[in-house]
Design a protein around this motif. Structure first.
Motif, PDB file in Angstrom:
ATOM      1  N   ALA A 318       0.813  -1.214   0.000  1.00 27.32           N
ATOM      2  CA  ALA A 318       0.000   0.000   0.000  1.00 27.32           C
ATOM      3  C   ALA A 318       0.850   1.269   0.000  1.00 27.32           C
ATOM      4  O   ALA A 318       0.335   2.360  -0.244  1.00 27.32           O
ATOM      5  N   LYS A 319       2.150   1.118   0.260  1.00 27.51           N
ATOM      6  CA  LYS A 319       3.032   2.282   0.363  1.00 27.51           C
ATOM      7  C   LYS A 319       3.942   2.455  -0.855  1.00 27.51           C
ATOM      8  O   LYS A 319       4.656   3.459  -0.951  1.00 27.51           O
ATOM      9  N   VAL A 320       3.932   1.513  -1.776  1.00 30.13           N
ATOM     10  CA  VAL A 320       4.871   1.593  -2.899  1.00 30.13           C
ATOM     11  C   VAL A 320       4.481   2.714  -3.853  1.00 30.13           C
ATOM     12  O   VAL A 320       3.302   3.012  -4.045  1.00 30.13           O
ATOM     13  N   SER A 321       5.487   3.331  -4.469  1.00 30.13           N
ATOM     14  CA  SER A 321       5.220   4.405  -5.424  1.00 30.13           C
ATOM     15  C   SER A 321       6.120   4.330  -6.653  1.00 30.13           C
ATOM     16  O   SER A 321       5.979   5.134  -7.568  1.00 30.13           O
ATOM     17  N   THR A 322       7.030   3.375  -6.671  1.00 28.13           N
ATOM     18  CA  THR A 322       7.905   3.190  -7.829  1.00 28.13           C
ATOM     19  C   THR A 322       7.908   1.726  -8.236  1.00 28.13           C
ATOM     20  O   THR A 322       7.569   0.843  -7.433  1.00 28.13           O
ATOM     21  N   ALA A 323       8.318   1.465  -9.466  1.00 30.59           N
ATOM     22  CA  ALA A 323       8.392   0.084  -9.940  1.00 30.59           C
ATOM     23  C   ALA A 323       9.397  -0.712  -9.116  1.00 30.59           C
ATOM     24  O   ALA A 323       9.167  -1.885  -8.795  1.00 30.59           O
ATOM     25  N   GLU A 324      10.503  -0.082  -8.768  1.00 26.83           N
ATOM     26  CA  GLU A 324      11.512  -0.770  -7.966  1.00 26.83           C
ATOM     27  C   GLU A 324      10.944  -1.198  -6.622  1.00 26.83           C
ATOM     28  O   GLU A 324      11.156  -2.336  -6.170  1.00 26.83           O
ATOM     29  N   GLU A 325      10.188  -0.300  -5.973  1.00 26.41           N
ATOM     30  CA  GLU A 325       9.582  -0.632  -4.685  1.00 26.41           C
ATOM     31  C   GLU A 325       8.550  -1.742  -4.836  1.00 26.41           C
ATOM     32  O   GLU A 325       8.481  -2.652  -3.998  1.00 26.41           O
ATOM     33  N   PHE A 326       7.772  -1.683  -5.911  1.00 32.11           N
ATOM     34  CA  PHE A 326       6.754  -2.705  -6.125  1.00 32.11           C
ATOM     35  C   PHE A 326       7.394  -4.073  -6.280  1.00 32.11           C
ATOM     36  O   PHE A 326       6.984  -5.050  -5.636  1.00 32.11           O
ATOM     37  N   HIS A 327       8.392  -4.161  -7.133  1.00 28.30           N
ATOM     38  CA  HIS A 327       9.070  -5.441  -7.353  1.00 28.30           C
ATOM     39  C   HIS A 327       9.703  -5.955  -6.056  1.00 28.30           C
ATOM     40  O   HIS A 327       9.648  -7.158  -5.766  1.00 28.30           O
ATOM     41  N   GLN A 328      10.280  -5.065  -5.284  1.00 27.75           N
ATOM     42  CA  GLN A 328      10.938  -5.489  -4.043  1.00 27.75           C
ATOM     43  C   GLN A 328       9.930  -6.021  -3.034  1.00 27.75           C
ATOM     44  O   GLN A 328      10.153  -7.071  -2.409  1.00 27.75           O
ATOM     45  N   VAL A 329       8.811  -5.321  -2.879  1.00 27.09           N
ATOM     46  CA  VAL A 329       7.788  -5.752  -1.919  1.00 27.09           C
ATOM     47  C   VAL A 329       7.189  -7.090  -2.356  1.00 27.09           C
ATOM     48  O   VAL A 329       6.975  -7.988  -1.530  1.00 27.09           O
ATOM     49  N   VAL A 330       6.926  -7.242  -3.645  1.00 28.33           N
ATOM     50  CA  VAL A 330       6.375  -8.507  -4.136  1.00 28.33           C
ATOM     51  C   VAL A 330       7.364  -9.641  -3.903  1.00 28.33           C
ATOM     52  O   VAL A 330       6.999 -10.736  -3.457  1.00 28.33           O
ATOM     53  N   GLN A 331       8.620  -9.390  -4.202  1.00 28.05           N
ATOM     54  CA  GLN A 331       9.639 -10.419  -4.041  1.00 28.05           C
ATOM     55  C   GLN A 331       9.791 -10.838  -2.576  1.00 28.05           C
ATOM     56  O   GLN A 331       9.948 -12.022  -2.260  1.00 28.05           O
ATOM     57  N   GLU A 332       9.713  -9.874  -1.678  1.00 27.03           N
ATOM     58  CA  GLU A 332       9.961 -10.163  -0.263  1.00 27.03           C
ATOM     59  C   GLU A 332       8.728 -10.626   0.496  1.00 27.03           C
ATOM     60  O   GLU A 332       8.826 -11.448   1.410  1.00 27.03           O
ATOM     61  N   TYR A 333       7.539 -10.109   0.122  1.00 30.57           N
ATOM     62  CA  TYR A 333       6.391 -10.300   1.008  1.00 30.57           C
ATOM     63  C   TYR A 333       5.178 -10.991   0.383  1.00 30.57           C
ATOM     64  O   TYR A 333       4.276 -11.405   1.119  1.00 30.57           O
ATOM     65  N   PHE A 334       5.119 -11.114  -0.953  1.00 29.10           N
ATOM     66  CA  PHE A 334       3.935 -11.785  -1.505  1.00 29.10           C
ATOM     67  C   PHE A 334       3.943 -13.244  -1.073  1.00 29.10           C
ATOM     68  O   PHE A 334       4.964 -13.928  -1.191  1.00 29.10           O
TER      69      PHE A 334
END
Length: 354
Positions: A318-334
């Motif tokens: 819910a806090k991501v705002s860049t593609a890099e952040e999105f990919h990192q959150v998905v990789q770590e927490y999905f």
């Protein structure tokens, strides 16, 4: 397995097979989502997000770009329905005609079911119009004339309030005005999405229709429930809504069940993550990384819903705002693994379930 063979749905001259429809949902059923649904198959008719007819006219008159909610409509496969809303018959007819002539849509659907305050109380549209059958008749009849021979359909709720359920009366109005099909969500506007959809009332509406098909909608979150809807209630088709947002493969599962075939299993968690990332890339291709990342937050939450650790993932995505952040959150927490059973004797708390 279905007790009898399920016939295709006929909306005017259009044949929908299988008779499973994807619901129009504001903020969700854009071209990227529709493409993901098509990748899996199983949906006989897809639909756009609902389009504000008055806003469309303003954009048109001011030579502005047409609404993002019509993104992809001109070029994607058919059949495809576009849902529009407003309370002015002439405005609706004007927009309907444009959709038919310029976009060659398969179906023009009218929203008489949206319960959101911005649409009902502020714009006197959506489910608000269930209290004004004569205006509904005027909207439908003028739209039918403007869109001919493209079929016009309508979606309603059971009524505005549990104390004022008038769906049987409204069904007659819809048919008399010339609509080619009627979709009914099994709650009232006041219910919003609380409680359970009343499928008994949906089924009762069929006896009040002479020739047009009835499409049932509400709480269809499994292939088994889709089969039950056809077996137990007098409907010609079903429409799947919220349950498909994080499970776009649900249509394929339901279609297989209707054919009497084994229901395909849920994709693995890793496969589901990959589907979500393909979805994200489609949104990026349209809107660019910054806007797409913001838009994708809500979809990501849908894909994670019901999984172990979903709440923790939602907090971060819910806090991501860049593609890099999105990919990192998905990789770590999905969530991509089913947790091992917790030893009841352990002093460590059990992992949180989303």
């Amino acid at each position: 397995m279905p007790a009898t063979e399920i016939a295709p749905l006929r909306i005017g001259d259009l044949v929908i097979d299988p008779p499973i429809l994807q619901a129009p949902m504001a903020g969700f059923t854009n071209a990227a989502f529709r493409q993901i649904v098509r990748d899996f198959g199983g949906a006989g008719l897809l639909a756009t997000e609902m389009v504000n007819a008055r806003g469309f006219v303003w954009l048109d008159e001011n030579e502005a770009e047409h609404p993002d909610r019509l993104w992809g409509v001109a070029d994607e496969p058919r059949p495809l329905a576009v849902q529009i809303w407003d309370n002015d018959p002439e405005t609706m007819a004007k927009v309907g005609r444009r959709l038919v002539e310029e976009y060659q849509v398969s179906v023009v659907d009218i929203n008489f079911g949206c319960p959101v305050r911005q649409v009902t109380q502020k714009a006197h549209s959506g489910s608000y119009l269930l209290r004004e059958p004569q205006r509904m008749h005027a909207i439908i009849s003028q739209l039918v004339e403007a869109c001919s021979p493209t079929p016009v359909t309508a979606k309603i709720r059971l009524g505005c309030h549990p104390d004022n359920i008038n769906c049987n009366e409204i069904a007659k109005v819809v048919e008399e005005a010339g609509a080619a099909a009627l979709t009914v969500h099994g709650r009232t506007a006041a219910d919003m999405f609380r409680g359970n959809a009343d499928w008994d009332r949906i089924g009762e509406i069929k006896s009040h229709l002479k020739n047009i098909p009835l499409i049932g909608n509400g709480d269809l979150d499994s292939a088994e429930k889709v089969v039950t809807a056809f077996e137990k209630y007098d409907v010609d088709a079903v429409m799947i809504a919220r349950a498909c947002l994080g499970r776009p493969w649900l249509f394929a599962q339901a279609a297989a069940a209707l054919r009497g075939e084994p229901i395909p299993p849920e994709p693995t968690l890793i496969q589901q993550r990959d589907v979500m990332m393909r979805h994200y890339q489609l949104v990026v291709d349209r809107f660019g990384e910054e806007k797409a990342t913001i838009l994708m937050r809500k979809y990501a939450c849908c894909y994670a819903q019901g999984k172990h650790g979903a709440r923790f993932f939602r907090t971060h995505v819910a806090k991501v705002s860049t593609a890099e952040e999105f990919h990192q959150v998905v990789q770590e927490y999905f969530p991509v693994a089913v947790p091992e059973p917790t030893d009841s004797r352990s002093s460590q708390p059990a992992p949180e379930n989303g």
